[in-house]
Structures are given as C-alpha cells and as structure tokens.
Design a protein around this motif. Structure first.
Motif, short mmCIF file in Angstrom:
data_model
loop_
_atom_site.label_atom_id
_atom_site.label_comp_id
_atom_site.label_asym_id
_atom_site.label_seq_id
_atom_site.Cartn_x
_atom_site.Cartn_y
_atom_site.Cartn_z
N ALA A 40 20.30 -16.30 59.72
CA ALA A 40 18.49 -16.40 59.55
C ALA A 40 18.34 -15.39 60.27
CB ALA A 40 18.04 -17.35 59.59
N ILE A 41 19.23 -15.24 61.12
CA ILE A 41 19.07 -14.63 62.83
C ILE A 41 19.80 -12.67 62.88
CG2 ILE A 41 20.56 -13.92 64.77
CD1 ILE A 41 20.32 -16.99 65.70
N ILE A 42 20.62 -12.87 61.70
CA ILE A 42 21.87 -11.76 61.44
C ILE A 42 20.55 -10.90 59.98
CG2 ILE A 42 23.52 -10.64 59.79
CD1 ILE A 42 25.25 -12.72 61.28
N PHE A 43 20.33 -11.71 59.33
CA PHE A 43 19.60 -11.14 58.76
C PHE A 43 17.87 -10.52 59.19
CE2 PHE A 43 15.57 -11.57 55.63
CZ PHE A 43 15.85 -10.43 54.18
N ALA A 44 17.25 -11.29 60.62
CA ALA A 44 16.04 -10.60 61.15
C ALA A 44 16.20 -9.57 61.88
CB ALA A 44 15.78 -12.22 61.95
N LEU A 45 18.06 -9.37 62.91
CA LEU A 45 17.73 -8.16 63.36
C LEU A 45 18.10 -6.89 62.48
CD1 LEU A 45 21.03 -10.30 65.77
CD2 LEU A 45 18.57 -9.63 66.52
N GLY A 46 18.95 -7.34 61.45
CA GLY A 46 18.67 -6.00 60.56
C GLY A 46 17.81 -6.05 60.06
N ILE A 47 16.89 -6.49 59.55
CA ILE A 47 15.25 -5.78 59.28
C ILE A 47 14.32 -5.26 61.02
CG2 ILE A 47 13.04 -7.01 58.74
CD1 ILE A 47 15.00 -7.40 57.04
N ALA A 48 14.85 -5.86 62.09
CA ALA A 48 14.09 -5.14 62.73
C ALA A 48 14.85 -4.03 63.50
CB ALA A 48 14.33 -6.21 63.88
#
Length: 146
Positions: A40-48
């Motif tokens: 979830a953190i990796i996905f959120a950083l990618g989206i940001a």
C-alpha cells in the motif's frame, strides 16, 4: 422421508481441517499485514510521484557557452608556467513552466592537454521559470606548469 435415505454424520458440519494454532498463525497474520502495508505504501508513493510529474512536467535546463574572453594568457618561457585570466559567458535556459531553479554555486575549470590551467566559481543565483540567464564565470590561474 419420501424415499430419501438419511445417513447420520455423512457430511461433516463445518471445517474439520486441522489449523495451525498459536504462534504460527500469529506470525503468518503479521507477515500478511506487513506485506499488505508495504504494498500500500509503495502504491501510494507511485501515485504521488505520477501526480507530481503530471502537474510539473519537468524539463531539463539547457546550458551553452555563449562567449569566451581571454584577458591574459602569459607564458613564462624559462619556467614553462602559465598565468591565465579568462571570462566565460554561460547561457542557462530554464524551459519549465512551474519550476524555479536555485543554483548553489558553480565551479569552473579550464584544462589544456589534460593540465588544469585555471579555475573559478559563479556565485549562487536563482533562475525563474521560463527564463534565460547569462552569467559570467571568471577563471584565473597563476604559475601553472605546462
């Protein structure tokens, strides 16, 4: 029962598989939670990062040497040393619409046949967005053996 046969306990009620209990089940649960959180953190950083890139659309600045002035180039024949006083005009172009560039200082060096004959620096400056800035880079060297 209308022709149907009733066999008691023919079908197990519930799940009769043996489940790991205690420490193993807690470790598995913790590992699944940790992996889910990391994903979830990796996905959120990618989206940001994608959103920031889409908003800013960064472009690389372009640099060219616009002019070169040689004020002094004194060669001492007996000691084979060189004294230099050179000024470079460097043109910096910032093509970005939303990004201002801050330079913390630029160090310049001039080489002749692999030997450094002068060095200098440019003071820190800020370049606004969609701007062309020309800076002077004084380069001096004294007593350099060639």
């Amino acid at each position: 029962l209308n022709g149907a046969y009733y066999v008691p306990n023919a079908y197990p009620v519930g799940d009769n598989r043996k489940r790991p209990s205690g420490r193993r089940s807690r470790i598995g649960f913790c590992c699944r939670c940790l992996c889910s959180t990391l994903l979830a953190i990796i996905f959120a950083l990618g989206i940001a990062a994608l959103v920031i890139w889409l908003v800013l659309r960064p472009k690389a600045p372009k640099y060219t040497v616009q002019d070169v002035r040689i004020n002094a180039l004194n060669v001492t024949s007996g000691s084979r040393s060189v004294d230099t006083d050179i000024v470079l005009g460097i043109r910096a172009e910032n093509p970005n619409k939303r990004i201002t560039i801050k330079y913390g200082g630029i160090h310049t060096r001039v080489f002749f046949l692999g030997t450094q004959i002068g060095a200098g620096s440019i003071a820190p400056f800020t370049q606004p967005r969609r701007n062309v800035t020309v800076v002077s880079a004084p380069i001096r060297g004294s007593g350099v053996l060639v």
